[in-house]
Structure formats: structure tokens, C-alpha cells
Design a protein around this motif. Structure first.
Motif, PDB file in Angstrom:
ATOM      1  N   PHE A   1       0.830  -1.207   0.000  1.00 12.94           N
ATOM      2  CA  PHE A   1       0.000   0.000   0.000  1.00 12.94           C
ATOM      3  C   PHE A   1       0.861   1.253   0.000  1.00 12.94           C
ATOM      4  O   PHE A   1       0.609   2.199  -0.743  1.00 12.94           O
ATOM      5  CB  PHE A   1      -0.957   0.009   1.199  1.00 12.94           C
ATOM      6  CG  PHE A   1      -2.269  -0.648   0.924  1.00 12.94           C
ATOM      7  CD1 PHE A   1      -3.279   0.024   0.263  1.00 12.94           C
ATOM      8  CD2 PHE A   1      -2.496  -1.956   1.322  1.00 12.94           C
ATOM      9  CE1 PHE A   1      -4.493  -0.576   0.009  1.00 12.94           C
ATOM     10  CE2 PHE A   1      -3.699  -2.566   1.068  1.00 12.94           C
ATOM     11  CZ  PHE A   1      -4.709  -1.876   0.407  1.00 12.94           C
ATOM     12  N   PHE A   2       1.900   1.268   0.836  1.00 15.12           N
ATOM     13  CA  PHE A   2       2.794   2.422   0.891  1.00 15.12           C
ATOM     14  C   PHE A   2       3.478   2.638  -0.454  1.00 15.12           C
ATOM     15  O   PHE A   2       3.513   3.752  -0.975  1.00 15.12           O
ATOM     16  CB  PHE A   2       3.833   2.226   2.004  1.00 15.12           C
ATOM     17  CG  PHE A   2       4.735   3.405   2.189  1.00 15.12           C
ATOM     18  CD1 PHE A   2       4.283   4.535   2.847  1.00 15.12           C
ATOM     19  CD2 PHE A   2       6.031   3.384   1.704  1.00 15.12           C
ATOM     20  CE1 PHE A   2       5.115   5.630   3.018  1.00 15.12           C
ATOM     21  CE2 PHE A   2       6.865   4.477   1.864  1.00 15.12           C
ATOM     22  CZ  PHE A   2       6.402   5.611   2.528  1.00 15.12           C
ATOM     23  N   GLY A   3       4.016   1.569  -1.039  1.00 14.09           N
ATOM     24  CA  GLY A   3       4.677   1.678  -2.338  1.00 14.09           C
ATOM     25  C   GLY A   3       3.738   2.143  -3.426  1.00 14.09           C
ATOM     26  O   GLY A   3       4.116   2.943  -4.287  1.00 14.09           O
ATOM     27  N   CYS A   4       2.510   1.676  -3.391  1.00 17.69           N
ATOM     28  CA  CYS A   4       1.518   2.081  -4.395  1.00 17.69           C
ATOM     29  C   CYS A   4       1.222   3.573  -4.291  1.00 17.69           C
ATOM     30  O   CYS A   4       1.225   4.288  -5.292  1.00 17.69           O
ATOM     31  CB  CYS A   4       0.246   1.255  -4.220  1.00 17.69           C
ATOM     32  SG  CYS A   4      -0.960   1.497  -5.533  1.00 17.69           S
ATOM     33  N   TRP A   5       0.984   4.076  -3.081  1.00 20.20           N
ATOM     34  CA  TRP A   5       0.661   5.485  -2.903  1.00 20.20           C
ATOM     35  C   TRP A   5       1.849   6.393  -3.218  1.00 20.20           C
ATOM     36  O   TRP A   5       1.687   7.440  -3.843  1.00 20.20           O
ATOM     37  CB  TRP A   5       0.145   5.740  -1.488  1.00 20.20           C
ATOM     38  CG  TRP A   5      -1.269   5.298  -1.306  1.00 20.20           C
ATOM     39  CD1 TRP A   5      -1.718   4.312  -0.475  1.00 20.20           C
ATOM     40  CD2 TRP A   5      -2.428   5.808  -1.972  1.00 20.20           C
ATOM     41  NE1 TRP A   5      -3.078   4.188  -0.602  1.00 20.20           N
ATOM     42  CE2 TRP A   5      -3.544   5.094  -1.509  1.00 20.20           C
ATOM     43  CE3 TRP A   5      -2.626   6.802  -2.927  1.00 20.20           C
ATOM     44  CZ2 TRP A   5      -4.835   5.338  -1.951  1.00 20.20           C
ATOM     45  CZ3 TRP A   5      -3.919   7.046  -3.373  1.00 20.20           C
ATOM     46  CH2 TRP A   5      -5.002   6.321  -2.886  1.00 20.20           C
ATOM     47  N   ILE A   6       3.043   5.998  -2.781  1.00 20.48           N
ATOM     48  CA  ILE A   6       4.223   6.821  -3.077  1.00 20.48           C
ATOM     49  C   ILE A   6       4.512   6.831  -4.578  1.00 20.48           C
ATOM     50  O   ILE A   6       4.840   7.879  -5.151  1.00 20.48           O
ATOM     51  CB  ILE A   6       5.445   6.338  -2.265  1.00 20.48           C
ATOM     52  CG1 ILE A   6       5.211   6.582  -0.774  1.00 20.48           C
ATOM     53  CG2 ILE A   6       6.734   6.983  -2.738  1.00 20.48           C
ATOM     54  CD1 ILE A   6       4.994   8.051  -0.403  1.00 20.48           C
ATOM     55  N   SER A   7       4.375   5.696  -5.224  1.00 25.39           N
ATOM     56  CA  SER A   7       4.574   5.637  -6.672  1.00 25.39           C
ATOM     57  C   SER A   7       3.560   6.506  -7.399  1.00 25.39           C
ATOM     58  O   SER A   7       3.883   7.175  -8.386  1.00 25.39           O
ATOM     59  CB  SER A   7       4.473   4.202  -7.174  1.00 25.39           C
ATOM     60  OG  SER A   7       5.530   3.438  -6.673  1.00 25.39           O
ATOM     61  N   LEU A   8       2.330   6.508  -6.913  1.00 24.21           N
ATOM     62  CA  LEU A   8       1.302   7.353  -7.505  1.00 24.21           C
ATOM     63  C   LEU A   8       1.649   8.827  -7.337  1.00 24.21           C
ATOM     64  O   LEU A   8       1.507   9.619  -8.272  1.00 24.21           O
ATOM     65  CB  LEU A   8      -0.055   7.044  -6.875  1.00 24.21           C
ATOM     66  CG  LEU A   8      -1.247   7.760  -7.471  1.00 24.21           C
ATOM     67  CD1 LEU A   8      -1.436   7.379  -8.930  1.00 24.21           C
ATOM     68  CD2 LEU A   8      -2.486   7.438  -6.682  1.00 24.21           C
ATOM     69  N   ALA A   9       2.153   9.211  -6.169  1.00 26.58           N
ATOM     70  CA  ALA A   9       2.545  10.602  -5.932  1.00 26.58           C
ATOM     71  C   ALA A   9       3.713  11.009  -6.834  1.00 26.58           C
ATOM     72  O   ALA A   9       3.714  12.097  -7.405  1.00 26.58           O
ATOM     73  CB  ALA A   9       2.917  10.810  -4.467  1.00 26.58           C
ATOM     74  N   VAL A  10       4.705  10.136  -6.971  1.00 22.69           N
ATOM     75  CA  VAL A  10       5.855  10.435  -7.833  1.00 22.69           C
ATOM     76  C   VAL A  10       5.417  10.549  -9.287  1.00 22.69           C
ATOM     77  O   VAL A  10       5.851  11.441 -10.022  1.00 22.69           O
ATOM     78  CB  VAL A  10       6.951   9.354  -7.663  1.00 22.69           C
ATOM     79  CG1 VAL A  10       8.021   9.475  -8.719  1.00 22.69           C
ATOM     80  CG2 VAL A  10       7.554   9.451  -6.270  1.00 22.69           C
ATOM     81  N   THR A  11       4.539   9.662  -9.711  1.00 22.73           N
ATOM     82  CA  THR A  11       4.038   9.705 -11.084  1.00 22.73           C
ATOM     83  C   THR A  11       3.268  11.000 -11.333  1.00 22.73           C
ATOM     84  O   THR A  11       3.457  11.650 -12.364  1.00 22.73           O
ATOM     85  CB  THR A  11       3.144   8.480 -11.366  1.00 22.73           C
ATOM     86  OG1 THR A  11       3.909   7.304 -11.148  1.00 22.73           O
ATOM     87  CG2 THR A  11       2.630   8.491 -12.786  1.00 22.73           C
ATOM     88  N   ALA A  12       2.415  11.377 -10.390  1.00 19.47           N
ATOM     89  CA  ALA A  12       1.661  12.619 -10.540  1.00 19.47           C
ATOM     90  C   ALA A  12       2.583  13.836 -10.509  1.00 19.47           C
ATOM     91  O   ALA A  12       2.353  14.814 -11.215  1.00 19.47           O
ATOM     92  CB  ALA A  12       0.601  12.724  -9.449  1.00 19.47           C
ATOM     93  N   ALA A  13       3.641  13.786  -9.711  1.00 17.98           N
ATOM     94  CA  ALA A  13       4.577  14.909  -9.633  1.00 17.98           C
ATOM     95  C   ALA A  13       5.381  15.079 -10.918  1.00 17.98           C
ATOM     96  O   ALA A  13       5.858  16.173 -11.210  1.00 17.98           O
ATOM     97  CB  ALA A  13       5.517  14.723  -8.447  1.00 17.98           C
ATOM     98  N   ALA A  14       5.500  14.030 -11.697  1.00 21.08           N
ATOM     99  CA  ALA A  14       6.292  14.099 -12.928  1.00 21.08           C
ATOM    100  C   ALA A  14       5.713  15.080 -13.940  1.00 21.08           C
ATOM    101  O   ALA A  14       6.448  15.606 -14.773  1.00 21.08           O
ATOM    102  CB  ALA A  14       6.409  12.712 -13.556  1.00 21.08           C
TER     103      ALA A  14
END
Length: 126
Positions: free
Chosen positions: A20-33
Motif C-alpha cells: 500500500f505504501f509503495g503504491c501510494w508513493i509511486s502514484l505521488a511520484v508519477t503525478a509529480a512528474a
């Protein structure tokens, strides 16, 4: 495809919080791109989408069902149209939406570190 592949892997049950943590952090990094000057390139967008696909597949394998793959796959395809909008100078709407998504993803990721029961786990009241 990454989410489908990842959902079929035998993830250890103890990895649920990390997934869950990896999914949310990956989503944040992807959105920040999308806030990068000129936006992320198509290769970076595909790589980021694959990363989110792997993490979302892990979450589905650990806490979901095969039916959950259909909505999860949309995360992989969101970055490509966003990259095209940004390249054409119409990225303000994408940047506003991604900023909101970053805030939600970081909130969801940090809630797992608090001593309260996350909403996806049963608590003492149930």
C-alpha cells in the motif's frame, strides 16, 4: 500488463503495508512528474506507469480480487495523454489534478505510519 503480471505473483502476506505504501508513493511520484519542465518524456511516462502497475498489482494480489484489475489498469494509461497535453501547452488542468492527487496519495501513505487502524483493515469496532 504490469498490474496483471504483478497480481499473479505470490506476494508474502506480511507485505500488505509495504505494498500500500509503495503504491501510494509511486502514484505521488508519477503525478509529480507532470510538473517537470516540458513534462515527462513518453519513455519516462511509460516507466512511471509500469512502476505504479507493479505496486497496484501487488496490492490487488494481497488485498483484492481479479475484478479489481480493471479499474487499476487505468493508472497505466493516464500519463500518456497527460504528457501530450503538457507538450501542447495545455498542461494547467493536468497540473492542478496531479497536485490534488499528490496530496491525497501522500495523505494515504502517511496514514499507514500513524498508530490508528487504516480504513482498509478491520478494527476493534467491527
Amino acid at each position: 500488463m504490469a498490474a496483471i503480471f504483478s497480481a499473479t505473483l505470490p506476494w508474502p502476506g506480511s507485505w500488505i503495508d509495504a505494498a500500500f505504501f509503495g503504491c501510494w508513493i509511486s502514484l505521488a511520484v508519477t503525478a509529480a512528474a507532470v510538473h517537470l519542465p516540458g513534462g515527462p518524456g513518453e519513455r519516462a511516462a511509460i516507466g512511471l506507469s509500469l512502476n505504479v502497475g507493479i505496486w497496484s498489482g501487488a496490492v490487488i494480489a494481497l488485498a483484492g480480487t481479479a475484478v479489481d484489475l480493471a479499474p487499476a489498469l487505468t493508472a497505466m494509461f493516464v500519463m500518456l495523454p497527460a504528457t501530450r497535453f503538457i507538450a501542447r501547452g495545455m498542461g494547467i488542468a493536468v497540473k492542478i489534478a496531479s497536485s490534488w492527487l499528490i496530496a491525497i496519495a501522500l495523505l494515504a501513505a502517511t496514514l499507514q505510519m500513524l498508530p490508528v487502524t487504516p480504513g482498509y483493515l478491520p478494527d476493534h469496532l467491527e
